[in-house]
Design an enzyme around this catalytic site. Structure first.
Site, mmCIF file in Angstrom:
data_model
loop_
_atom_site.group_PDB
_atom_site.id
_atom_site.type_symbol
_atom_site.label_atom_id
_atom_site.label_comp_id
_atom_site.label_asym_id
_atom_site.label_seq_id
_atom_site.Cartn_x
_atom_site.Cartn_y
_atom_site.Cartn_z
ATOM 1 N N GLU A 9 45.058 37.144 38.166
ATOM 2 C CA GLU A 9 44.692 35.944 37.407
ATOM 3 C C GLU A 9 45.630 35.847 36.211
ATOM 4 O O GLU A 9 45.761 36.798 35.455
ATOM 5 C CB GLU A 9 43.264 36.064 36.862
ATOM 6 C CG GLU A 9 42.197 36.364 37.892
ATOM 7 C CD GLU A 9 41.030 37.109 37.258
ATOM 8 O OE1 GLU A 9 40.507 36.658 36.225
ATOM 9 O OE2 GLU A 9 40.657 38.165 37.781
ATOM 10 N N ARG A 53 42.462 29.639 42.806
ATOM 11 C CA ARG A 53 41.533 28.944 41.909
ATOM 12 C C ARG A 53 42.277 28.465 40.660
ATOM 13 O O ARG A 53 43.036 29.226 40.052
ATOM 14 C CB ARG A 53 40.426 29.933 41.504
ATOM 15 C CG ARG A 53 39.385 29.360 40.575
ATOM 16 C CD ARG A 53 38.398 30.461 40.148
ATOM 17 N NE ARG A 53 37.412 29.941 39.221
ATOM 18 C CZ ARG A 53 36.695 30.684 38.378
ATOM 19 N NH1 ARG A 53 36.839 32.002 38.368
ATOM 20 N NH2 ARG A 53 35.823 30.141 37.566
ATOM 21 N N TYR A 55 41.635 26.706 36.886
ATOM 22 C CA TYR A 55 40.450 26.806 36.064
ATOM 23 C C TYR A 55 40.789 26.577 34.606
ATOM 24 O O TYR A 55 41.797 27.080 34.102
ATOM 25 C CB TYR A 55 39.946 28.238 36.287
ATOM 26 C CG TYR A 55 38.686 28.645 35.616
ATOM 27 C CD1 TYR A 55 37.533 27.888 35.747
ATOM 28 C CD2 TYR A 55 38.632 29.812 34.872
ATOM 29 C CE1 TYR A 55 36.356 28.297 35.142
ATOM 30 C CE2 TYR A 55 37.462 30.234 34.268
ATOM 31 C CZ TYR A 55 36.329 29.462 34.408
ATOM 32 O OH TYR A 55 35.177 29.860 33.824
ATOM 33 N N ASP A 57 38.908 27.111 31.161
ATOM 34 C CA ASP A 57 37.722 27.671 30.498
ATOM 35 C C ASP A 57 37.578 26.963 29.156
ATOM 36 O O ASP A 57 38.419 26.168 28.778
ATOM 37 C CB ASP A 57 37.975 29.176 30.266
ATOM 38 C CG ASP A 57 36.674 29.950 30.231
ATOM 39 O OD1 ASP A 57 35.634 29.313 30.055
ATOM 40 O OD2 ASP A 57 36.718 31.185 30.371
ATOM 41 N N GLU A 63 43.976 28.676 33.608
ATOM 42 C CA GLU A 63 44.090 29.910 34.389
ATOM 43 C C GLU A 63 44.353 29.582 35.855
ATOM 44 O O GLU A 63 43.830 28.613 36.393
ATOM 45 C CB GLU A 63 42.784 30.704 34.255
ATOM 46 C CG GLU A 63 42.768 31.961 35.101
ATOM 47 C CD GLU A 63 41.548 32.844 34.853
ATOM 48 O OE1 GLU A 63 41.094 32.940 33.697
ATOM 49 O OE2 GLU A 63 41.055 33.437 35.827
ATOM 50 N N THR A 66 45.149 33.894 41.828
ATOM 51 C CA THR A 66 45.698 33.842 43.194
ATOM 52 C C THR A 66 44.592 34.107 44.205
ATOM 53 O O THR A 66 43.604 34.781 43.914
ATOM 54 C CB THR A 66 46.772 34.913 43.458
ATOM 55 O OG1 THR A 66 46.139 36.207 43.494
ATOM 56 C CG2 THR A 66 47.872 34.887 42.430
ATOM 57 N N TRP A 421 34.790 32.374 45.929
ATOM 58 C CA TRP A 421 35.531 33.402 46.683
ATOM 59 C C TRP A 421 34.834 33.754 47.987
ATOM 60 O O TRP A 421 35.483 34.115 48.959
ATOM 61 C CB TRP A 421 35.735 34.663 45.823
ATOM 62 C CG TRP A 421 36.543 34.376 44.604
ATOM 63 C CD1 TRP A 421 36.104 34.357 43.311
ATOM 64 C CD2 TRP A 421 37.934 34.017 44.555
ATOM 65 N NE1 TRP A 421 37.130 33.999 42.467
ATOM 66 C CE2 TRP A 421 38.259 33.798 43.201
ATOM 67 C CE3 TRP A 421 38.927 33.862 45.512
ATOM 68 C CZ2 TRP A 421 39.546 33.434 42.785
ATOM 69 C CZ3 TRP A 421 40.208 33.496 45.100
ATOM 70 C CH2 TRP A 421 40.492 33.287 43.755
#
Ligand SMILES: Nc1ncnc2c1ncn2[C@@H]1O[C@H](COP(=O)(O)OP(=O)(O)OP(=O)(O)O)[C@@H](O)[C@H]1O
Ligand SMILES: [Mg+2]
Length: 496
Positions: A9, A53, A55, A57, A63, A66, A421
């Site tokens: 990440e 993903r 993202y 936050d 972010e 993988t 996930w």
């Protein structure tokens, strides 16, 4: 474990530099950046067809996590694909910003410290057997991770403060770690995070969450970083005894090591011995090399990892950093900073050199200084351009492939879906949420059956060859990628 699942990440730094005046505030800029994401997925937290993903936050550090990979090259390609996705988003944001009457450029930086001193991470995830004794694991892994910065750090120009002069350090993250092991992430930032969310069968596996690493620009450095950690984990899992390097104070040690680029800093073990980072790394490398010669290499890049590891230690020990100044991020960056300082007659405390440090991490392939060096043959790579662009749209052959097909197909049929996930769910069909707990599974009959209900896929598939089907899958993903980046309407459902 012979086969392991890995994921990384990356959180990114974000800046707007207008032609004059102040840039947009970070949260507003992040909203611009994520506008196509929200339009695509109606959320600022989405999975994209390559299985990864995206993202945002609270705060302003986007972010990219993988997809699950079971191969180091796939992992590094997936990580690099994330940089490209961020770059595409930055270009789209820049266009919108200009349309709204602002000027200037948007910068996405894959680094770990912004100019205000805030830190953001590059987290590694390793699937490990639940039977691994955690106390023993941390006893070996912590000293390895504390010293790993000398072979895989991203390097940093540290400005002068009350206690020290401007200098060059091995690591970006070292000063921002506060604990060896704990379950907190933001409040205390441990080197190893013990939050127990395996995203797998919890009875048999854990997901080891390592949050100490620097973000790497060099794919060669990434290979050494993940490859060496995987080998150490294998040895721990096999119960092989390793010299006792357990540190008296890992947090003091990680900082001390980072700030002494000669590699001469000595740190104390609990047993009362004193070692340099090179000595600890050498002790571990010798044991790993013996382990590999006894049991054999478990993938084709093991030799390359061991050779790079050895060369990096020799470079630090001898002070001849030219041995690795095309392969290891901190040394590539240090050479660049030194070259600029010499050419322009600048002292290391000059703010221009801090900017060079930041610009090294610019993900823009035409503007970023790491990319510029790579084009000039001053930085090696283990990936081809094709591998990177393929990873932007194609999931690796793990559970990510199930997720990718689920997303692409549902989207192609205009069906709303949610995934994480593990879960796959078509909105409005709550009873049909499907859990795929095995992260290695490339295919799942239940998911296939669910997708088949979206249309008479089966009869159409039967008439097509496998090759045509995989071509088609890529086309679907590409269309989705296009939609993601431009905010265009979703494509017409293809004839699958
Ligand atoms: N079973 C698994 N073992 C190892 N890694 C996994 C496994 N399942 C998923 N991963 C990887 O773990 C990472 C999870 O990233 P994500 O950011 O969602 O998790 P997190 O850090 O736990 O959550 P958050 O960032 O919201 O705190 C991804 O890179 C993914 O590929
Ligand atoms: Mg995360």
């Amino acid at each position: 474990m012979d086969r392991r699942v890995f994921g990384v990440e990356s959180e990114f730094g974000l800046t707007h530099r207008p032609e004059t005046g102040r840039g947009l505030p970070p949260d507003e800029l992040a909203r611009y950046l994520f506008r196509p994401v929200v339009e695509f997925g109606r959320s600022s937290n989405i999975f994209i067809p390559n299985g990864s993903r995206l993202y945002l936050d609270v705060g302003s550090h986007p972010e990219y996590a993988t997809a699950e990979c079971d191969d180091l090259i796939d992992l590094i390609a997936a990580d690099r694909a994330g940089e490209r996705v961020m770059h595409d988003l930055a270009l789209a944001a820049e266009e919108r910003i200009h349309r709204d009457g602002f000027t200037g450029q948007v910068y996405v930086l894959k680094n770990n410290v912004d100019s205000a001193g805030n830190s953001y991470g590059s987290h590694e995830n390793y699937l490990i057997p639940r039977t691994t004794h955690f106390r023993r694991l941390s006893g070996i892994l912590l000293p390895f991770l504390v010293t790993r910065q000398i072979i895989a750090g991203a390097g940093r120009v540290v400005p002068a403060d009350e206690s020290s002069q401007a200098h060059f350090a091995f690591s970006q993250r070292a000063d921002h770690m506060w604990e060896g092991i704990s379950s907190a992430t933001t409040r205390s930032r441990p080197i190893i995070n013990t939050r127990d969310e395996p995203h797998a069968d919890a009875a048999s596996h854990r997901r080891l969450h390592v949050i100490v690493g620097d973000s790497n620009m060099s794919t060669t450095t990434s290979l050494l970083r993940y490859g060496s950690t995987d080998l150490v984990l294998r040895m721990i899992e096999a119960g092989v005894p390793i010299d006792d390097f357990e540190l008296e104070n890992p947090i003091a040690a990680i900082r001390q090591i980072s700030h002494d680029i000669t590699g001469g800093a000595r740190v104390r073990t609990r047993a009362g011995d004193e070692f340099t980072a090179v000595q600890i790394q050498r002790g571990i490398l010798q044991r790993v090399s013996r382990f590999v010669s006894e049991r054999g290499a478990h993938h084709e890049h093991v030799d390359r990892v061991l050779q790079l590891w050895e060369r990096a230690l020799e470079a630090v020990e001898s002070g001849d950093h030219s041995l690795i100044d095309q392969d290891i991020d901190w040394a590539i960056k240090k050479r660049l900073v030194q070259d600029v300082a010499t050419q322009k007659g600048l002292d290391l405390s000059h703010p221009r050199l801090e900017q060079i440090d930041m610009a090294y991490h610019d993900v823009n392939p035409h503007r970023g200084l790491f990319h510029l060096l790579a084009r000039r043959g001053r930085a090696t790579s283990i990936l081809t351009e094709e591998q990177i662009s393929q990873a932007m749209t194609t999931p690796p052959p793990t559970r990510a492939a199930v997720r990718g097909e689920f997303l692409s197909t549902a989207r192609a049929y205009g069906a709303e879906c949610t995934v994480d996930w593990v879960h796959h769910k078509l909105t409005g069909r709550p009873l049909e949420a499907i859990m795929v707990k095995d992260p290695f599974a490339q295919q799942d009959d239940r998911v296939d059956t669910l997708l088949n209900k979206l249309g008479d896929r089966q009869s159409q598939l039967r008439e097509r060859s496998f090759d045509e089907r995989s071509d088609n899958a890529v086309t679907v993903a590409l269309s989705d990628k296009y939609a993601l980046i431009t905010g265009a309407e979703p494509p017409e459902p293809p004839l699958i």
